[in-house]
Design a protein around this motif. Structure first.
Motif, PDB file in Angstrom:
ATOM      1  N   GLU A  40       0.824  -1.204   0.000  1.00 35.78           N
ATOM      2  CA  GLU A  40       0.000   0.000   0.000  1.00 35.78           C
ATOM      3  C   GLU A  40       0.858   1.252   0.000  1.00 35.78           C
ATOM      4  O   GLU A  40       1.986   1.255   0.499  1.00 35.78           O
ATOM      5  CB  GLU A  40      -0.917  -0.009   1.226  1.00 35.78           C
ATOM      6  N   ARG A  41       0.317   2.314  -0.569  1.00 39.08           N
ATOM      7  CA  ARG A  41       1.048   3.580  -0.664  1.00 39.08           C
ATOM      8  C   ARG A  41       1.508   4.056   0.711  1.00 39.08           C
ATOM      9  O   ARG A  41       2.644   4.519   0.851  1.00 39.08           O
ATOM     10  CB  ARG A  41       0.163   4.632  -1.344  1.00 39.08           C
ATOM     11  N   THR A  42       0.666   3.960   1.717  1.00 37.51           N
ATOM     12  CA  THR A  42       1.054   4.410   3.054  1.00 37.51           C
ATOM     13  C   THR A  42       2.243   3.608   3.589  1.00 37.51           C
ATOM     14  O   THR A  42       3.108   4.156   4.263  1.00 37.51           O
ATOM     15  CB  THR A  42      -0.123   4.320   4.038  1.00 37.51           C
ATOM     16  N   THR A  43       2.303   2.328   3.257  1.00 41.06           N
ATOM     17  CA  THR A  43       3.422   1.482   3.671  1.00 41.06           C
ATOM     18  C   THR A  43       4.691   1.887   2.933  1.00 41.06           C
ATOM     19  O   THR A  43       5.778   1.949   3.526  1.00 41.06           O
ATOM     20  CB  THR A  43       3.098   0.002   3.421  1.00 41.06           C
ATOM     21  N   ILE A  44       4.576   2.166   1.644  1.00 38.85           N
ATOM     22  CA  ILE A  44       5.726   2.609   0.859  1.00 38.85           C
ATOM     23  C   ILE A  44       6.283   3.906   1.437  1.00 38.85           C
ATOM     24  O   ILE A  44       7.494   4.040   1.652  1.00 38.85           O
ATOM     25  CB  ILE A  44       5.347   2.787  -0.626  1.00 38.85           C
ATOM     26  N   ILE A  45       5.423   4.852   1.711  1.00 36.63           N
ATOM     27  CA  ILE A  45       5.856   6.141   2.242  1.00 36.63           C
ATOM     28  C   ILE A  45       6.539   5.960   3.596  1.00 36.63           C
ATOM     29  O   ILE A  45       7.615   6.520   3.842  1.00 36.63           O
ATOM     30  CB  ILE A  45       4.680   7.126   2.321  1.00 36.63           C
ATOM     31  N   LYS A  46       5.955   5.166   4.457  1.00 35.51           N
ATOM     32  CA  LYS A  46       6.555   4.929   5.771  1.00 35.51           C
ATOM     33  C   LYS A  46       7.917   4.255   5.638  1.00 35.51           C
ATOM     34  O   LYS A  46       8.869   4.612   6.332  1.00 35.51           O
ATOM     35  CB  LYS A  46       5.624   4.065   6.631  1.00 35.51           C
ATOM     36  N   SER A  47       8.041   3.295   4.720  1.00 39.40           N
ATOM     37  CA  SER A  47       9.321   2.612   4.532  1.00 39.40           C
ATOM     38  C   SER A  47      10.390   3.578   4.033  1.00 39.40           C
ATOM     39  O   SER A  47      11.554   3.504   4.442  1.00 39.40           O
ATOM     40  CB  SER A  47       9.172   1.426   3.571  1.00 39.40           C
ATOM     41  N   ILE A  48      10.016   4.496   3.180  1.00 37.45           N
ATOM     42  CA  ILE A  48      10.951   5.486   2.652  1.00 37.45           C
ATOM     43  C   ILE A  48      11.387   6.456   3.755  1.00 37.45           C
ATOM     44  O   ILE A  48      12.566   6.799   3.872  1.00 37.45           O
ATOM     45  CB  ILE A  48      10.329   6.229   1.453  1.00 37.45           C
ATOM     46  N   GLU A  49      10.442   6.873   4.573  1.00 37.12           N
ATOM     47  CA  GLU A  49      10.756   7.806   5.655  1.00 37.12           C
ATOM     48  C   GLU A  49      11.776   7.234   6.640  1.00 37.12           C
ATOM     49  O   GLU A  49      12.504   7.987   7.282  1.00 37.12           O
ATOM     50  CB  GLU A  49       9.474   8.191   6.400  1.00 37.12           C
ATOM     51  N   HIS A  50      11.822   5.918   6.767  1.00 37.85           N
ATOM     52  CA  HIS A  50      12.694   5.269   7.748  1.00 37.85           C
ATOM     53  C   HIS A  50      13.901   4.586   7.106  1.00 37.85           C
ATOM     54  O   HIS A  50      14.504   3.704   7.721  1.00 37.85           O
ATOM     55  CB  HIS A  50      11.886   4.262   8.569  1.00 37.85           C
ATOM     56  N   SER A  51      14.261   4.987   5.893  1.00 40.31           N
ATOM     57  CA  SER A  51      15.356   4.354   5.167  1.00 40.31           C
ATOM     58  C   SER A  51      16.275   5.395   4.559  1.00 40.31           C
ATOM     59  O   SER A  51      15.910   6.560   4.393  1.00 40.31           O
ATOM     60  CB  SER A  51      14.803   3.468   4.042  1.00 40.31           C
ATOM     61  N   LEU A  52      17.450   4.941   4.188  1.00 42.34           N
ATOM     62  CA  LEU A  52      18.375   5.739   3.403  1.00 42.34           C
ATOM     63  C   LEU A  52      18.030   5.455   1.942  1.00 42.34           C
ATOM     64  O   LEU A  52      18.139   4.313   1.488  1.00 42.34           O
ATOM     65  CB  LEU A  52      19.820   5.331   3.710  1.00 42.34           C
ATOM     66  N   CYS A  53      17.577   6.468   1.223  1.00 41.62           N
ATOM     67  CA  CYS A  53      17.071   6.273  -0.142  1.00 41.62           C
ATOM     68  C   CYS A  53      17.965   6.968  -1.166  1.00 41.62           C
ATOM     69  O   CYS A  53      18.513   8.044  -0.909  1.00 41.62           O
ATOM     70  CB  CYS A  53      15.653   6.812  -0.251  1.00 41.62           C
ATOM     71  N   PHE A  54      18.059   6.336  -2.309  1.00 42.66           N
ATOM     72  CA  PHE A  54      18.862   6.828  -3.423  1.00 42.66           C
ATOM     73  C   PHE A  54      17.930   7.025  -4.607  1.00 42.66           C
ATOM     74  O   PHE A  54      17.337   6.068  -5.094  1.00 42.66           O
ATOM     75  CB  PHE A  54      19.953   5.819  -3.779  1.00 42.66           C
ATOM     76  N   SER A  55      17.787   8.264  -5.048  1.00 44.81           N
ATOM     77  CA  SER A  55      16.920   8.589  -6.173  1.00 44.81           C
ATOM     78  C   SER A  55      17.777   8.945  -7.376  1.00 44.81           C
ATOM     79  O   SER A  55      18.681   9.775  -7.285  1.00 44.81           O
ATOM     80  CB  SER A  55      16.012   9.767  -5.825  1.00 44.81           C
ATOM     81  N   LEU A  56      17.467   8.318  -8.503  1.00 43.53           N
ATOM     82  CA  LEU A  56      18.182   8.563  -9.758  1.00 43.53           C
ATOM     83  C   LEU A  56      17.317   9.442 -10.643  1.00 43.53           C
ATOM     84  O   LEU A  56      16.144   9.135 -10.889  1.00 43.53           O
ATOM     85  CB  LEU A  56      18.480   7.227 -10.449  1.00 43.53           C
ATOM     86  N   PHE A  57      17.909  10.542 -11.115  1.00 42.08           N
ATOM     87  CA  PHE A  57      17.182  11.513 -11.934  1.00 42.08           C
ATOM     88  C   PHE A  57      17.845  11.700 -13.290  1.00 42.08           C
ATOM     89  O   PHE A  57      19.070  11.727 -13.397  1.00 42.08           O
ATOM     90  CB  PHE A  57      17.149  12.885 -11.241  1.00 42.08           C
ATOM     91  N   HIS A  58      17.003  11.836 -14.303  1.00 44.80           N
ATOM     92  CA  HIS A  58      17.433  12.325 -15.611  1.00 44.80           C
ATOM     93  C   HIS A  58      16.802  13.694 -15.723  1.00 44.80           C
ATOM     94  O   HIS A  58      15.575  13.815 -15.869  1.00 44.80           O
ATOM     95  CB  HIS A  58      16.958  11.408 -16.733  1.00 44.80           C
ATOM     96  N   GLY A  59      17.614  14.734 -15.613  1.00 40.01           N
ATOM     97  CA  GLY A  59      17.054  16.082 -15.520  1.00 40.01           C
ATOM     98  C   GLY A  59      16.234  16.187 -14.251  1.00 40.01           C
ATOM     99  O   GLY A  59      16.704  15.879 -13.164  1.00 40.01           O
ATOM    100  N   GLN A  60      14.973  16.556 -14.401  1.00 43.05           N
ATOM    101  CA  GLN A  60      14.077  16.710 -13.251  1.00 43.05           C
ATOM    102  C   GLN A  60      13.185  15.488 -13.009  1.00 43.05           C
ATOM    103  O   GLN A  60      12.369  15.488 -12.096  1.00 43.05           O
ATOM    104  CB  GLN A  60      13.184  17.942 -13.458  1.00 43.05           C
ATOM    105  N   THR A  61      13.342  14.444 -13.818  1.00 36.86           N
ATOM    106  CA  THR A  61      12.467  13.272 -13.738  1.00 36.86           C
ATOM    107  C   THR A  61      13.153  12.121 -13.021  1.00 36.86           C
ATOM    108  O   THR A  61      14.260  11.727 -13.397  1.00 36.86           O
ATOM    109  CB  THR A  61      12.052  12.814 -15.151  1.00 36.86           C
TER     110      THR A  61
END
Length: 144
Positions: A40-61
């Motif tokens: 569920e989206r709420t679970t995904i958001i909570k997992s992200i809030e409590h983790s070290l996350c790496f986001s890959l961007f091409h420009g602004q996307t």
């Protein structure tokens, strides 16, 4: 808690800045994955809030993502790794994993785990192997 770092390659950037995460994109990607399509989206958001996350961007996307669950000292679990289908085949997954393993807060982690059904070839060059002593590992697995 964790150092915010950025890695750049041409018009691509990987950042650990939580403020840059495009939550709709991440949720969309995970909804299409075999491992998180029921999450569920709420679970995904909570997992992200409590983790070290790496986001890959091409420009602004945002075109990729990886999440590390860690205490920052002895243990880390790499999960939710993805690259947008339109960008696959460009070795961006390798670059993403390389950046994860180079993060200053993860350099001295003793045990770094991951679970994959079909991407062993991506992770093996970085030193990931099948468990040496799988009989020592136990789990509680809930189908939530």
């Amino acid at each position: 808690m964790f150092q915010v770092v950025e890695y750049k390659r041409n018009d691509m950037m990987i950042s650990t800045n939580h403020a840059l995460i495009q939550m709709d994109r991440v949720c969309e990607f995970l909804a299409q994955s075999y491992w998180a399509n029921q999450r569920e989206r709420t679970t995904i958001i909570k997992s992200i809030e409590h983790s070290l996350c790496f986001s890959l961007f091409h420009g602004q996307t945002q075109i990729g993502f990886a999440r590390v669950v860690t205490d920052g000292a002895t243990f880390a679990y790499l999960c939710d790794v993805f690259i947008d289908e339109a960008y696959r085949g460009r070795e961006l997954g390798k670059w993403l994993v390389e950046c994860v393993l180079q993060h200053p807060d993860l350099l001295n982690i003793r045990r770094f785990l991951l679970v994959t059904k079909d991407a062993h070839g991506l992770y093996q060059p970085f030193g990931f192997e099948v468990l040496h002593e799988p009989d020592q590992f136990m789990e509680i697995f809930r189908h939530c």
